[in-house]
Design a protein around this motif. Structure first.
Motif, PDB file in Angstrom:
ATOM      1  N   GLU A 204       0.753  -1.143  -0.090  1.00 47.98           N
ATOM      2  CA  GLU A 204      -0.027   0.046   0.061  1.00 47.98           C
ATOM      3  C   GLU A 204       0.966   1.183  -0.071  1.00 47.98           C
ATOM      4  O   GLU A 204       1.944   1.131   0.277  1.00 47.98           O
ATOM      5  CB  GLU A 204      -1.077  -0.063   1.162  1.00 47.98           C
ATOM      6  N   THR A 205       0.162   2.292  -0.302  1.00 42.48           N
ATOM      7  CA  THR A 205       0.919   3.759  -0.667  1.00 42.48           C
ATOM      8  C   THR A 205       1.674   4.056   0.621  1.00 42.48           C
ATOM      9  O   THR A 205       2.901   4.554   0.710  1.00 42.48           O
ATOM     10  CB  THR A 205       0.046   4.758  -0.937  1.00 42.48           C
ATOM     11  N   LYS A 206       1.246   3.942   1.809  1.00 41.69           N
ATOM     12  CA  LYS A 206       1.915   4.407   2.969  1.00 41.69           C
ATOM     13  C   LYS A 206       3.256   3.532   3.268  1.00 41.69           C
ATOM     14  O   LYS A 206       4.298   3.887   3.799  1.00 41.69           O
ATOM     15  CB  LYS A 206       1.128   4.227   4.236  1.00 41.69           C
ATOM     16  N   GLU A 207       3.161   2.119   3.050  1.00 45.03           N
ATOM     17  CA  GLU A 207       4.165   1.361   3.169  1.00 45.03           C
ATOM     18  C   GLU A 207       5.403   1.741   2.305  1.00 45.03           C
ATOM     19  O   GLU A 207       6.685   1.726   2.398  1.00 45.03           O
ATOM     20  CB  GLU A 207       3.879  -0.161   2.957  1.00 45.03           C
TER      21      GLU A 207
ATOM     22  N   ILE B 146       5.931   4.749   0.745  1.00 48.51           N
ATOM     23  CA  ILE B 146       6.396   5.995   1.161  1.00 48.51           C
ATOM     24  C   ILE B 146       7.427   5.948   2.329  1.00 48.51           C
ATOM     25  O   ILE B 146       8.337   6.227   2.428  1.00 48.51           O
ATOM     26  CB  ILE B 146       5.258   7.118   1.546  1.00 48.51           C
ATOM     27  N   ARG B 147       7.061   4.918   3.371  1.00 51.11           N
ATOM     28  CA  ARG B 147       8.016   4.646   4.283  1.00 51.11           C
ATOM     29  C   ARG B 147       9.164   4.054   4.119  1.00 51.11           C
ATOM     30  O   ARG B 147      10.223   4.384   4.445  1.00 51.11           O
ATOM     31  CB  ARG B 147       7.102   3.886   5.673  1.00 51.11           C
ATOM     32  N   LYS B 148       9.270   3.191   2.853  1.00 44.44           N
ATOM     33  CA  LYS B 148      10.269   2.461   2.549  1.00 44.44           C
ATOM     34  C   LYS B 148      11.229   3.544   2.055  1.00 44.44           C
ATOM     35  O   LYS B 148      12.424   3.429   2.137  1.00 44.44           O
ATOM     36  CB  LYS B 148       9.946   1.307   1.481  1.00 44.44           C
ATOM     37  N   ILE B 149      10.608   4.210   0.947  1.00 47.90           N
ATOM     38  CA  ILE B 149      11.544   5.269   0.390  1.00 47.90           C
ATOM     39  C   ILE B 149      11.823   6.314   1.114  1.00 47.90           C
ATOM     40  O   ILE B 149      13.389   6.587   1.203  1.00 47.90           O
ATOM     41  CB  ILE B 149      10.605   6.201  -0.567  1.00 47.90           C
ATOM     42  N   VAL B 150      11.193   6.878   2.239  1.00 43.71           N
ATOM     43  CA  VAL B 150      11.925   7.703   3.289  1.00 43.71           C
ATOM     44  C   VAL B 150      12.963   6.987   4.081  1.00 43.71           C
ATOM     45  O   VAL B 150      13.984   7.791   4.198  1.00 43.71           O
ATOM     46  CB  VAL B 150      10.682   8.062   4.338  1.00 43.71           C
ATOM     47  N   SER B 151      12.942   6.033   4.311  1.00 38.58           N
ATOM     48  CA  SER B 151      13.885   5.159   4.949  1.00 38.58           C
ATOM     49  C   SER B 151      15.225   4.958   4.342  1.00 38.58           C
ATOM     50  O   SER B 151      16.334   5.411   4.696  1.00 38.58           O
ATOM     51  CB  SER B 151      13.417   3.809   5.538  1.00 38.58           C
ATOM     52  N   GLU B 152      14.888   4.514   2.965  1.00 37.47           N
ATOM     53  CA  GLU B 152      15.961   4.182   1.900  1.00 37.47           C
ATOM     54  C   GLU B 152      16.912   5.562   1.700  1.00 37.47           C
ATOM     55  O   GLU B 152      18.002   5.534   1.807  1.00 37.47           O
ATOM     56  CB  GLU B 152      15.427   3.708   0.635  1.00 37.47           C
TER      57      GLU B 152
END
Length: 56
Positions: free
Chosen positions: A2-5, A7-13
């Motif tokens: 899902e979108t939130k996941e 975004i969290r992945k991209i932000v973390s990376e």
């Protein structure tokens, strides 16, 4: 995924961090909306891989 996941992945990376809380963002948006002129700004989206120089 899902979108939130995503975004969290991209932000973390990318090692991104928030510098303002929601209250401060809302205050900023409200203040900008009251200006008598449109302020210049640059959108930088989480999903984009462009550098700051590329979006100018």
């Amino acid at each position: 995924m899902e979108t939130k996941e995503k975004i969290r992945k991209i932000v973390s990376e990318k090692g991104l961090n928030s510098v303002m809380n929601d209250t401060k963002w809302l205050e900023l948006q409200s203040s900008v909306g009251k200006l008598s002129f449109p302020p210049p700004y640059i959108d930088k989206l989480v999903f984009e891989d462009k550098t700051f120089e590329e979006v100018q």
